[in-house]
Design a protein around this motif. Structure first.
Motif, short mmCIF file in Angstrom:
data_model
loop_
_atom_site.label_atom_id
_atom_site.label_comp_id
_atom_site.label_asym_id
_atom_site.label_seq_id
_atom_site.Cartn_x
_atom_site.Cartn_y
_atom_site.Cartn_z
N TRP A 141 4.44 16.18 67.54
CA TRP A 141 4.68 16.93 68.81
C TRP A 141 5.24 18.45 68.40
CZ3 TRP A 141 8.38 12.67 71.26
CH2 TRP A 141 7.57 11.59 71.61
N ASN A 142 6.12 18.52 67.45
CA ASN A 142 6.67 19.92 67.17
C ASN A 142 5.49 20.85 66.68
OD1 ASN A 142 9.68 20.02 67.87
ND2 ASN A 142 9.80 18.40 66.29
N ALA A 143 4.67 20.41 65.75
CA ALA A 143 3.34 21.30 65.43
C ALA A 143 2.88 21.76 66.73
CB ALA A 143 2.53 20.51 64.32
N ALA A 144 2.47 20.65 67.59
CA ALA A 144 1.60 21.21 68.88
C ALA A 144 2.47 22.22 69.64
CB ALA A 144 1.44 19.88 69.58
N ILE A 145 3.63 22.03 69.78
CA ILE A 145 4.65 22.98 70.49
C ILE A 145 4.47 24.58 69.61
CG2 ILE A 145 6.75 23.88 71.46
CD1 ILE A 145 7.13 20.48 71.58
N ASP A 146 4.55 24.49 68.51
CA ASP A 146 4.81 25.51 67.64
C ASP A 146 3.32 26.23 67.78
OD1 ASP A 146 7.38 24.91 66.94
OD2 ASP A 146 6.68 23.95 64.93
N ALA A 147 2.26 25.43 67.79
CA ALA A 147 0.94 26.17 67.83
C ALA A 147 0.72 26.80 69.15
CB ALA A 147 -0.04 25.19 67.65
N GLY A 148 1.22 26.60 70.22
CA GLY A 148 1.36 27.31 71.55
C GLY A 148 0.43 26.78 72.39
N ALA A 149 -0.42 25.74 72.06
CA ALA A 149 -1.56 25.30 73.03
C ALA A 149 -0.97 24.11 73.80
CB ALA A 149 -2.67 24.68 71.96
N LEU A 150 0.15 23.18 73.44
CA LEU A 150 0.29 22.18 74.08
C LEU A 150 1.82 21.98 74.35
CD1 LEU A 150 -1.58 19.34 72.05
CD2 LEU A 150 -2.11 20.54 74.33
N SER A 151 2.22 21.41 75.63
CA SER A 151 3.64 21.28 76.08
C SER A 151 3.92 19.62 75.79
CB SER A 151 3.90 21.67 77.20
OG SER A 151 4.25 22.77 77.36
N ILE A 152 5.19 19.32 75.43
CA ILE A 152 5.33 17.75 75.35
C ILE A 152 6.19 17.35 76.45
CG2 ILE A 152 6.26 15.83 74.01
CD1 ILE A 152 3.54 17.00 72.64
N ALA A 153 5.79 16.55 77.04
CA ALA A 153 6.50 15.92 78.43
C ALA A 153 6.38 14.33 78.57
CB ALA A 153 5.63 16.55 79.75
N ASN A 154 7.32 13.91 79.53
CA ASN A 154 7.86 12.81 79.63
C ASN A 154 6.94 11.76 80.30
OD1 ASN A 154 9.38 10.00 80.26
ND2 ASN A 154 11.16 11.51 80.73
N HIS A 155 6.26 10.48 79.61
CA HIS A 155 5.29 9.46 80.13
C HIS A 155 6.09 8.42 80.34
CE1 HIS A 155 1.69 8.47 82.00
NE2 HIS A 155 1.30 7.82 80.92
N SER A 156 7.51 8.38 80.13
CA SER A 156 8.37 6.86 80.19
C SER A 156 8.59 6.53 78.76
CB SER A 156 7.64 5.88 81.09
OG SER A 156 6.68 5.01 80.30
N TRP A 157 9.64 5.60 78.87
CA TRP A 157 10.15 4.96 77.58
C TRP A 157 8.98 4.07 77.02
CZ3 TRP A 157 13.24 5.83 74.06
CH2 TRP A 157 13.40 4.72 73.15
N ASP A 158 8.37 3.29 77.61
CA ASP A 158 7.30 2.39 76.96
C ASP A 158 6.30 1.99 77.88
OD1 ASP A 158 8.23 0.45 79.06
OD2 ASP A 158 9.74 -0.48 77.42
N HIS A 159 5.98 2.67 79.10
CA HIS A 159 4.95 2.64 79.75
C HIS A 159 4.97 1.35 80.57
CE1 HIS A 159 0.70 3.44 81.31
NE2 HIS A 159 1.03 4.95 80.64
N LEU A 160 5.75 0.41 80.58
CA LEU A 160 5.74 -1.01 81.07
C LEU A 160 4.47 -1.51 80.57
CD1 LEU A 160 7.32 -0.93 84.75
CD2 LEU A 160 8.54 -1.38 82.51
N HIS A 161 4.11 -1.36 79.56
CA HIS A 161 2.61 -1.66 78.81
C HIS A 161 2.67 -3.47 78.75
CE1 HIS A 161 -0.61 -1.94 76.28
NE2 HIS A 161 -0.91 -0.81 76.36
N GLU A 162 1.38 -3.64 79.11
CA GLU A 162 1.33 -5.16 79.52
C GLU A 162 1.38 -5.97 78.14
OE1 GLU A 162 -0.79 -2.54 80.11
OE2 GLU A 162 -2.14 -3.12 82.19
#
Length: 276
Positions: A141-162
């Motif tokens: 995650w931090n490497a992606a932010i540092d590289a400048g191409a990606l932001s990291i955002a919230n997609h929930s705690w556990d996706h209520l995954h089946e």
């Protein structure tokens, strides 16, 4: 000015063709977007346009397109080798390949819970995705932010995954995020996820939330998110409703088109972007 948000899944690697591989699709779609006279922009630009719908742009783009990636495999950022299909170019590298001078920007919506992510790595359905060992770790995650191409955002705690043995929900509801209908359940899924992501990214979480499965309800859209936006550090939330962003868009219900679901060919995406 038309505005669109597109969603891709870097773990959707089911074949080596456009319709079954989002890496193949994204590489082709960047050319489609450019060929249609549209420009890739950040989610900030899309949400800013909701705030000021009559703003003008300083260029001749016929449309603005924001790119989003869901679920948070490291394939959003890095190349990997599929056991049967070989080398797959990471999404961020595809953006860099297309625009090497100034890489295009995208947002990765990541699942926060380390336990949930570890479980998903061993229980994924190969008919719908490919998730290799350690693919859902958060060390990129931090490497992606540092590289400048990606932001990291919230997609929930556990996706209520089946496939999870337990989820952060009072009734253990799975597979339907619209079942998050109370403040406590929403905090368990959205606030807790934001706290983890902010800590892991050194307080650099992007201010966006993507509803798991694209599912939402009136409680989340009209009550929980607008009332708690400042505490949650959020400016907008994104669905998977297939329509452009326009002057009527609710910032807590921003629509997105999903690759492989709403379009399965370059021509189909071109039709979406250029439809009158």
């Amino acid at each position: 000015m038309k505005r669109f948000v597109l969603a891709y899944h870097s773990h959707r690697v089911l074949g080596d063709d456009y319709a079954h591989n989002d890496h193949v699709a994204l590489a082709a779609d960047l050319r489609v977007i450019h060929g249609a006279g549209a420009h890739v922009v950040s989610l900030d630009a899309i949400v800013d346009a909701i705030d000021t719908p009559h703003r003008t742009t300083s260029d001749d783009a016929v449309a603005e397109v924001a790119l989003t990636f869901d679920d948070g495999p490291r394939y959003d950022f890095a190349d990997f080798t599929h056991p049967h299909l070989g080398l797959q170019r990471g999404f961020a590298n595809l953006l860099r390949d297309f625009a090497p001078e100034q890489p295009l920007h995208a947002t990765s919506f990541v699942i926060a819970s380390p336990d949930a992510r570890r479980n998903m790595e061993t229980t994924y359905d190969p008919a719908h995705s490919y998730v290799g060992a350690d693919a859902l770790a958060d060390d990129w995650w931090n490497a992606a932010i540092d590289a400048g191409a990606l932001s990291i955002a919230n997609h929930s705690w556990d996706h209520l995954h089946e496939r999870l043995p337990r989820v952060a929900h009072s009734a253990q509801a799975r597979g339907d995020f619209s079942s998050v209908e109370t403040h406590d359940d929403a905090d368990a899924q959205i606030a807790a996820a934001g706290d983890y992501i902010r800590k892991r990214t050194r307080d650099r979480m992007a201010p966006w939330f993507a509803y798991p499965f694209g599912h939402y309800n009136a409680f989340l859209v009209d009550e929980y998110l607008p009332r708690n936006a400042s505490r949650l550090g959020l400016r907008a939330a994104f669905t998977t409703d297939a329509r452009p962003v326009d002057v009527y868009t609710n910032r807590w219900c921003v629509p997105r088109y999903v690759c492989g679901h709403h379009w399965t060919s370059p021509g189909a995406l071109r039709a979406i972007l250029t439809e009158k």
